[in-house]
Structures are given as C-alpha cells and as structure tokens.
Design a protein around this motif. Structure first.
Motif, mmCIF file in Angstrom:
data_model
loop_
_atom_site.group_PDB
_atom_site.id
_atom_site.type_symbol
_atom_site.label_atom_id
_atom_site.label_comp_id
_atom_site.label_asym_id
_atom_site.label_seq_id
_atom_site.Cartn_x
_atom_site.Cartn_y
_atom_site.Cartn_z
ATOM 1 N N GLN A 47 -74.916 29.769 -35.928
ATOM 2 C CA GLN A 47 -73.979 29.970 -36.689
ATOM 3 C C GLN A 47 -71.954 29.235 -36.412
ATOM 4 O O GLN A 47 -71.795 30.658 -36.145
ATOM 5 C CB GLN A 47 -73.961 30.551 -38.241
ATOM 6 N N CYS B 9 -82.257 35.793 -45.616
ATOM 7 C CA CYS B 9 -82.988 35.216 -44.786
ATOM 8 C C CYS B 9 -83.660 35.987 -44.949
ATOM 9 O O CYS B 9 -83.372 37.422 -43.534
ATOM 10 C CB CYS B 9 -82.146 34.972 -43.487
ATOM 11 N N TRP C 295 -82.855 30.087 -40.266
ATOM 12 C CA TRP C 295 -82.238 28.608 -39.876
ATOM 13 C C TRP C 295 -81.828 27.380 -39.109
ATOM 14 O O TRP C 295 -81.927 28.132 -38.007
ATOM 15 C CB TRP C 295 -80.677 28.962 -41.094
ATOM 16 N N ASP D 31 -79.968 24.806 -39.207
ATOM 17 C CA ASP D 31 -78.381 23.855 -39.321
ATOM 18 C C ASP D 31 -77.587 24.870 -38.520
ATOM 19 O O ASP D 31 -77.061 25.803 -39.383
ATOM 20 C CB ASP D 31 -78.515 23.705 -40.282
ATOM 21 N N GLN E 53 -74.357 25.100 -39.185
ATOM 22 C CA GLN E 53 -73.476 24.461 -39.765
ATOM 23 C C GLN E 53 -73.662 25.146 -41.240
ATOM 24 O O GLN E 53 -72.423 24.577 -42.608
ATOM 25 C CB GLN E 53 -72.600 23.031 -39.827
ATOM 26 N N LYS E 54 -74.651 25.082 -41.436
ATOM 27 C CA LYS E 54 -75.027 25.916 -43.107
ATOM 28 C C LYS E 54 -74.602 26.753 -43.303
ATOM 29 O O LYS E 54 -73.792 26.213 -44.569
ATOM 30 C CB LYS E 54 -76.735 26.367 -42.525
ATOM 31 N N GLU F 113 -71.500 25.451 -46.971
ATOM 32 C CA GLU F 113 -71.918 26.453 -48.236
ATOM 33 C C GLU F 113 -69.978 27.119 -48.721
ATOM 34 O O GLU F 113 -70.431 27.179 -49.955
ATOM 35 C CB GLU F 113 -73.305 27.504 -47.722
ATOM 36 N N HIS G 149 -80.933 25.621 -50.811
ATOM 37 C CA HIS G 149 -80.815 23.837 -49.691
ATOM 38 C C HIS G 149 -81.981 23.531 -49.516
ATOM 39 O O HIS G 149 -83.008 24.565 -50.316
ATOM 40 C CB HIS G 149 -79.853 24.489 -48.163
#
Length: 132
Positions: free
Chosen positions: A27, A93, A99, A101, A103-104, A108, A123
C-alpha cells in the motif's frame, strides 16, 4: 496525522496469509498504518508464515501481532482485535483475502477525509475461490 488501523483475523490460513500481508505491505499511503493481526491458535503453519512475512513490513506500518495460546473463536477474536485499535479509521482484510491495488487505502482515506458525511466505504471484490 490520523492513523489507519488494519485488522487481519486468521485461522489456518497458511496458504493465504503471505499474499494477504504482501497486499497490505504494498500500500502506497501518506499516513501511518497500524496492522493488527490476530491468529486464533491455528493448527497449521500460519504462525510461522506470519512471523517470516513480518520481516518485510515497511517502516510506516506498526505491527501488533497476537498468536493466541487458546482458540477464542471467530467473534471473540474479532472483539479482541477491535480492542487493539488506536486508529481513526479501520480497514478489514481477512487472512484468506488480499488486496491488489496499491492505492486502495489511500483512495479510501482521502474519500473519508473529504466527505465527513460518510462513515463507511467499500470496493469491488472478485471471488477467486475454487469453491462455489
């Protein structure tokens, strides 16, 4: 700066937990992250996989790892994890999810910071399980 807390609940996820943690570690964010992992006394190698993967945790992530010595069950494990949270925001999670992405969390976080009238974001998700 506000902290985002991520809760990962795991039980017998040795085949999935590394990908879970890699999805968290990738991330790209401009805020600190508190990662709370609660292993509910897995009977497989989940604990060993977690301990090995945590060696790759980036500097902006503070890890709180609990390997329970007795199996609490799903709901008590969840409550235990919630009590560890110090962040303003919480992301979940599960240990057998991940995950994709990088940029998730930033997307958010930015959305919630700019939309005070919202309390929750979600998402799109894809089920990649071989089970129906």
């Amino acid at each position: 700066m506000k902290i985002l807390s991520i809760i990962v609940l795991t039980y017998n996820h040795q085949d999935f937990i590394r990908e879970n943690l890699e999805g968290i570690f990738m991330q790209k964010v401009d805020f600190p992250i508190e990662l709370i992992i609660c292993d509910d006394k897995s009977t497989d190698n989940t604990d060993a996989v977690i301990r090995e993967a945590l060696k790759d945790a980036p500097a902006h992530i503070t890890v709180k790892y609990t390997a329970h010595t007795t199996n609490l069950g799903a709901t008590p494990n969840f409550y235990f994890a919630l009590k560890q949270v110090t962040g303003t925001y919480i992301a979940f999670c599960e240990g057998d999810d991940y995950w994709t992405d990088p940029q998730k969390l930033q997307m958010e976080y930015d959305f919630l910071e700019n939309h005070a009238d919202y309390a929750l974001v979600f998402h799109q998700a894809t089920n990649v399980s071989p089970y129906p």
